[in-house]
Scaffold this motif. Structure first.
Motif, PDB file in Angstrom:
ATOM      1  N   GLU A 162       0.858  -1.178   0.000  1.00  0.00           N
ATOM      2  CA  GLU A 162       0.000   0.000   0.000  1.00  0.00           C
ATOM      3  C   GLU A 162       0.893   1.225   0.000  1.00  0.00           C
ATOM      4  OE1 GLU A 162      -2.790   1.971   3.307  1.00  0.00           O
ATOM      5  OE2 GLU A 162      -3.367  -0.084   2.780  1.00  0.00           O
TER       6      GLU A 162
ATOM      7  N   ALA B 264      -0.336   7.069   2.021  1.00  0.00           N
ATOM      8  CA  ALA B 264      -1.364   8.011   1.557  1.00  0.00           C
ATOM      9  C   ALA B 264      -0.969   9.439   1.890  1.00  0.00           C
ATOM     10  CB  ALA B 264      -2.701   7.679   2.204  1.00  0.00           C
TER      11      ALA B 264
ATOM     12  N   ASP C 175      -7.206   9.146  -1.069  1.00  0.00           N
ATOM     13  CA  ASP C 175      -7.426   7.728  -0.800  1.00  0.00           C
ATOM     14  C   ASP C 175      -6.131   6.944  -0.991  1.00  0.00           C
ATOM     15  OD1 ASP C 175     -10.079   8.145  -0.300  1.00  0.00           O
ATOM     16  OD2 ASP C 175     -10.745   7.571  -2.304  1.00  0.00           O
ATOM     17  N   LYS C 176      -6.070   5.783  -0.333  1.00  0.00           N
ATOM     18  CA  LYS C 176      -4.889   4.943  -0.469  1.00  0.00           C
ATOM     19  C   LYS C 176      -4.844   4.302  -1.860  1.00  0.00           C
ATOM     20  CE  LYS C 176      -7.077   0.891   1.564  1.00  0.00           C
ATOM     21  NZ  LYS C 176      -7.089  -0.046   2.656  1.00  0.00           N
TER      22      LYS C 176
END
Length: 146
Positions: free
Chosen positions: A43, A46, A51-52
């Motif tokens: 991931e 952010a 948003d991620k």
């Protein structure tokens, strides 16, 4: 999801007609192998109010694919010596990407539990030359949190 938990340090250097820029991303993700193909999934950190984005990198001999889903959506193949086309979807709308890949390399040292992905390419966005990109992703197994 199986695979090794790894620390990721991604450094991208952009040279656009003498103007240089460096971007750095640090994250933790998973490294998995299936046959001759290696996958790195993480991931992206952010930014505030955005948003991620999940990123999946698929590497095999002389070829790499980057798939990003979230705040930014992108699917691009990088093949050594080949010009490939893709699309980059940002909050500002879709942009056509053309990459002319110079080099893709993946090295993994099993005994040291660390490795590196190297990628160099020329990028054209919406028909405009956007620079020469050098990306180096350093990976190290997180032995404390396996």
């Amino acid at each position: 999801m199986e695979g090794l938990l790894v620390h990721i340090h991604m450094k991208t250097q952009i040279n656009d007609q003498g103007r240089k820029e460096t971007n750095t991303v640090k994250a933790t993700g998973r490294l998995m192998s299936k046959g001759q193909v290696t996958y790195l999934r993480f991931e992206e950190p952010a930014e505030e109010g955005i948003d991620k984005t999940m990123q999946t990198v698929k590497v095999q001999q002389g070829e790499m694919s980057v798939i990003r889903k979230g705040a930014v959506n992108m699917n691009q193949r990088f093949v050594t010596g080949v010009e490939t086309e893709g699309t980059y979807h940002s909050p500002y709308g879709p942009m056509r990407m053309l990459t002319d890949t110079k080099n893709v390399r993946f090295l993994w040292d099993e005994s040291a539990s660390k490795g590196e992905i190297q990628l160099s390419y020329a990028l054209t966005l919406q028909g405009e030359f956007a620079g020469d990109y050098e990306m180096r992703v350093t990976l190290k197994e997180d032995k404390e949190r396996q």
